[in-house]
Design an enzyme around this catalytic site. Sequence first.
Site, PDB file in Angstrom:
ATOM      1  N   GLU A  90      -4.974  27.185 -21.769  1.00 18.73           N
ATOM      2  CA  GLU A  90      -4.340  28.631 -22.973  1.00 18.73           C
ATOM      3  C   GLU A  90      -5.473  29.130 -23.279  1.00 18.73           C
ATOM      4  O   GLU A  90      -6.494  29.908 -24.030  1.00 18.73           O
ATOM      5  CB  GLU A  90      -4.365  28.215 -24.487  1.00 18.73           C
ATOM      6  CG  GLU A  90      -3.470  26.788 -24.198  1.00 18.73           C
ATOM      7  CD  GLU A  90      -3.762  25.671 -23.699  1.00 18.73           C
ATOM      8  OE1 GLU A  90      -4.746  24.651 -24.001  1.00 18.73           O
ATOM      9  OE2 GLU A  90      -2.565  24.893 -22.864  1.00 18.73           O
ATOM     10  N   HIS A 102     -11.078  18.160 -23.064  1.00 19.37           N
ATOM     11  CA  HIS A 102     -11.715  18.882 -24.356  1.00 19.37           C
ATOM     12  C   HIS A 102     -10.057  19.958 -24.787  1.00 19.37           C
ATOM     13  O   HIS A 102     -10.418  20.775 -24.400  1.00 19.37           O
ATOM     14  CB  HIS A 102     -12.799  19.825 -24.556  1.00 19.37           C
ATOM     15  CG  HIS A 102     -14.371  18.853 -24.219  1.00 19.37           C
ATOM     16  ND1 HIS A 102     -15.654  19.793 -24.712  1.00 19.37           N
ATOM     17  CD2 HIS A 102     -14.452  17.770 -25.100  1.00 19.37           C
ATOM     18  CE1 HIS A 102     -16.507  18.354 -24.316  1.00 19.37           C
ATOM     19  NE2 HIS A 102     -15.707  16.968 -24.976  1.00 19.37           N
ATOM     20  N   GLU A 103      -9.629  19.303 -25.989  1.00 14.13           N
ATOM     21  CA  GLU A 103      -8.514  19.574 -26.689  1.00 14.13           C
ATOM     22  C   GLU A 103      -9.037  20.447 -27.804  1.00 14.13           C
ATOM     23  O   GLU A 103      -9.553  19.797 -28.888  1.00 14.13           O
ATOM     24  CB  GLU A 103      -6.916  18.915 -26.366  1.00 14.13           C
ATOM     25  CG  GLU A 103      -5.824  20.074 -27.231  1.00 14.13           C
ATOM     26  CD  GLU A 103      -5.761  21.588 -26.367  1.00 14.13           C
ATOM     27  OE1 GLU A 103      -5.023  21.303 -25.618  1.00 14.13           O
ATOM     28  OE2 GLU A 103      -6.128  22.157 -27.494  1.00 14.13           O
ATOM     29  N   GLU A 153       3.414  22.549 -16.368  1.00 13.39           N
ATOM     30  CA  GLU A 153       4.047  21.495 -17.407  1.00 13.39           C
ATOM     31  C   GLU A 153       5.201  21.817 -18.117  1.00 13.39           C
ATOM     32  O   GLU A 153       6.106  20.705 -18.759  1.00 13.39           O
ATOM     33  CB  GLU A 153       3.025  21.105 -18.374  1.00 13.39           C
ATOM     34  CG  GLU A 153       2.695  22.612 -19.186  1.00 13.39           C
ATOM     35  CD  GLU A 153       1.309  22.930 -20.316  1.00 13.39           C
ATOM     36  OE1 GLU A 153       0.749  21.789 -20.471  1.00 13.39           O
ATOM     37  OE2 GLU A 153       1.176  24.204 -20.658  1.00 13.39           O
TER      38      GLU A 153
END
Lengths: 683, 683
Positions: A464, A384-385, A488
Amino acid sequence: MQRLMTRFLLTLAASLLLAAVAHADDVLATVTSPDRQLTVTLQATGDGRLAYRVDRAGKPVVNASRLGLLLANAHQLDGGFKLVSQQTTDRDDTWEQPWGESRFVRDQHRELLVQLAQPGQGDRRMALRFRVFNDGIGLRYELPEQPQLPAARISDELTEFDIAEPATAWWIPAGEALVLEYVTQRTPLAEVGLANTPLTMRTRSGLHLALHEAALVDYASMWVRKVSGQKLRAQLAPSAIGAAVEKRGAFTTPWRTLRITPSAAALYESHLELNLNEPNQLGDVSWFKPGKFVGVWWEMHLERSTWHSGAKHGATTANAKRHIDFAAQHGFSGVLVEGWNVGWDGNWVGSQSAFDYLKPMPDFDLDNVAAYATAQGVKLVGHHETGGNVARYEQQMAAAYALYAQLGVEVIKSGYVTDTGTAQFASAGGGTHFGFTESQEGVRHMLKAVQDAAKHRLAIDTHEPVKDTGLRRTYPNWVSREGARGQEFNAWGDPINPVGHEVDLVFTRMLSGPMDYTPGIVSLDGARGRQLNSTQAKQLALYVALYSPVAMVPDLIEHYERWPKAFPFIKDVPTDWETTKVIHGEVGELATLARKDRRSDDWYVGAITNGSARRLTLPLTFLDPTRRYRAEISRDGDRADYRDAKRRFDLVVEQRTVRSTDTLPLKLAAGGGQAIRFVALPK
Amino acid sequence: MQRLMTRFLLTLAASLLLAAVAHADDVLATVTSPDRQLTVTLQATGDGRLAYRVDRAGKPVVNASRLGLLLANAHQLDGGFKLVSQQTTDRDDTWEQPWGESRFVRDQHRELLVQLAQPGQGDRRMALRFRVFNDGIGLRYELPEQPQLPAARISDELTEFDIAEPATAWWIPAGEALVLEYVTQRTPLAEVGLANTPLTMRTRSGLHLALHEAALVDYASMWVRKVSGQKLRAQLAPSAIGAAVEKRGAFTTPWRTLRITPSAAALYESHLELNLNEPNQLGDVSWFKPGKFVGVWWEMHLERSTWHSGAKHGATTANAKRHIDFAAQHGFSGVLVEGWNVGWDGNWVGSQSAFDYLKPMPDFDLDNVAAYATAQGVKLVGHHETGGNVARYEQQMAAAYALYAQLGVEVIKSGYVTDTGTAQFASAGGGTHFGFTESQEGVRHMLKAVQDAAKHRLAIDTHEPVKDTGLRRTYPNWVSREGARGQEFNAWGDPINPVGHEVDLVFTRMLSGPMDYTPGIVSLDGARGRQLNSTQAKQLALYVALYSPVAMVPDLIEHYERWPKAFPFIKDVPTDWETTKVIHGEVGELATLARKDRRSDDWYVGAITNGSARRLTLPLTFLDPTRRYRAEISRDGDRADYRDAKRRFDLVVEQRTVRSTDTLPLKLAAGGGQAIRFVALPK
């Protein structure tokens, strides 16, 4: 078999109104740690202003530091206090984590609860609760339901931390666009600006401190800023819609915590913040199984495929199935597929973000892939971005969770990528606004996402995120998060993660909780010629050095096939532990961790270093003295060096039989590491 | 006779859409100072993020530093910009101040106006305006009226100031309870935490910088916080009711300013911020006359009398008249009486504050006193202490101003004493809330108080104000303010002002504008045994060293009568100047200022030092070479020393005849000073 020991000792001190004003620095109350080494003193200055100080073995650790809350809707909770009563409680019990770095956690502390009143504000009440452990302290404010303050609009927090002894600090800046994703800065403590937490310090005499908070619920995240000298003050992440924190009725603030230990090892091993969190509210969470997952992810960071649709779309049915096959073949429990859903085309970050959490891309047959995974005994890891569009996510979240639950998903990786540190929230009365993700409303949202997920038996791995403050104790489906500069950045960062980054993380970020760092890039290359600041052995050691109950095996399938020597350890290493010890630890320099598997008698060791090569000796006293072990060692070869394009791959895999009375040499290359599996041999 | 020279050179650069993205650090535009020493460069980084840098004679002063605004209600004004057009304009003219440190001010600069657009946000527009002077720069953001952004809710400002060369900083902390009233800290620039402005710096090579803002109107005050190394970022004073700054339609931000000069003297003499302010909007303000005032004030700080009612009430009719007589006898133009009005009894600070701005205390006959003053040719200086209750003040302000105007008052001293840095504002929809005095609503209120006062021909001297940003140019009835730790701290401070405090002020606080410091406590004692860190001579020198068009003669009448040698200079020194020069200047060490009286041919010199005794030579080249002068010198005696209870009073008063070709010795005691009046002898 475990024994729970609980012993409460209640001491009720005299409950008289003492005149807390009139004399400078009156001592109102004190409380010591169970081993009597740490003392916390609450004092009142001339005008009834409150301050606390912390001493260790009679020497100041924290000088008299201010307490108080500044309100927007009422007179400040800052001065003019009188002591109403105080109460001391001892606790010593042990509780069990459903998963974690340790199975059992001992909670031994002495608590001081001080009731205060402000006569000049109609006898308005406030309480301060201190808990003093042998390895640190926590303090928080508690406001009761009272007509004198039916609602509290907190515009600023005045809590200060005036560190007594000159110290070095390891910290990341706060209030920045990438929230928590910054390289660790090492400076004198006096050169901290505005920092996030954990903020790690080492004093000149070798005391190790970590400033943080516990149980961040329905409150703004706490940053800390330098006031003068080595005095820091809490700075609450601002709100776009009002005061930093808005409360009605009774409430408690998060705990402001300070780990205080004589070594880096003890600093890491402390369970201070976990112990300050509320017990498990979810009950049985055995439906969540720690494990490792592969995925369609790194290839996009390498720019070989895309999240968005088109000829190079990564999240295709075929590619997903290929990864499911690979996972099934090698015993990995999950497969993450990013880019599976509608919304990745165009600008998906920020206000234009328009993800659809129910609708797959045309070339991704979600039902088919989910069924295929189940048939292979592998679970799809959901994705779920949000692109920071929290308002939109919250609208679809219930349906999206229900869909995933129905498809057999167990863990969801969520994301809040923004390039501003702000997300888009729904505004009361319609429309949306941008606010800091670390604000009270951001904190509320992220916990709500976890609580709602629990109803569907879904676990959350937040990327995040707001910082970890130990809520995995209360909500054990909050299994991991990013919350630091992860692997990343080695794909596309300018710069990539420096060679000491992961060592820095161990004694800063990793004090707060698990991190989905995605170790194990055995190919040691990012995009466009970037070379990881790491040997191959270090990538393996990271599975032990950086804890996560869900750990990714992120490199391309063909890379693991190309480097078969580097694979067995990755396949073997578990992600759930009985106990954890730090064997060697020096902040910013090196870390050697030893962990015992929760589901077998095996032990695992991971040692990592920064840019300095190291020769260490690993004592094996942590092993069961009645057993023999086969040590399966994956180490830097004698010529390994992270800076050399060939020699960074110099990996030696060997075996030895050992006992607890033995030692092993740890020869770590520059940028290197060592990973060891100790297989307990049959008795 | 003055000649106004105005010359505009318009250069219209090509107005094409340039692709500002794609390349790292593209130079978009540059602008140099008239003398071509300073260069400001606007650049775009890889993703269209904006940065500016400043070089002096080819060397970096400010490294590439970020620009942008973070919005709560829309996509950030931070990146993805393209250059639309640029325009350069030269200006060189001279304007006249109705009162000030100089009569004439030269405004010579080159301006660069850059128009930008964000294609990704529907071609939303923003402009940056840079003005480069020979002694510094200013920059500001300008937003037009546009459907793409009908309103702007600014949650954070991203403007950074990355100082290139290692530097020392002189600064005060921001976001504190006493707002601007703090002792100056001197630290390496890297050890700044959260600071207010002006923030003064001296680089290793001797460059002097002062970071500040100009024309702070309807915006939150700018604090600056350390990010990392020597990089500072703007931090807007927070709002209790929404985003830090709320705007509708077109608007400009205040100017962010940086004085850049080779010496402390040039730093002080710069008119950068004044030149960036809008011209006088009030027209003729000749009704305001600079002067000196005595008052019923210091006696309360010494605890000999009270503001509140009772047997020791200071503001009685008799005491006021006694001071009027004293003022009339010695030619002082005003008398301040504090405690004259109802509201001083009980808790007058904060939410309980209930001043009545119309109603005198029973023992103070306001009409009688005002008439008596007028008859003596002296003006009552009004006093509006608000206790931070802005909401209440605004309700009564119009009537209170009308009352004072009718009574012949010319100057009002206002006050916003709080113990939190927050004041009480009216809330939309009823009720009140507490917000920072430096917030947008605090800034709005304080300017409104000044604008409304002008309608009644009243001048304002604001205590506990927001910082001075040069608005005295636009509203020349805003005549002075406190805005730093003043003399009153020497009465009751713990600690009192340190010996170097006033020297520190010259090159920090005094860069922003006049200060009502209340020098001239010739008795050199505070309350309860406190001894000022000053000799008597320094108290006199402060009238020249610390500029204010309205200067208090604050000590008790009996103290001036006890020290007659110290009085003549105080009686003579004017408070309005033709021109000002700094003869000696070293930040934090010493300052010698020379000023020419606006209303005669006389010059005045004031020299002050910190705890170090000094022997300096004063060249008299600033005098008119065609004249002779009688130098009336008030100086430290040879044995003067601020630390000695007797010798701090060692004041020598002597005279010499001098010409511009002469020099005078300045022998300053520790904590001392020297004050000289140069009487121009008839030709």
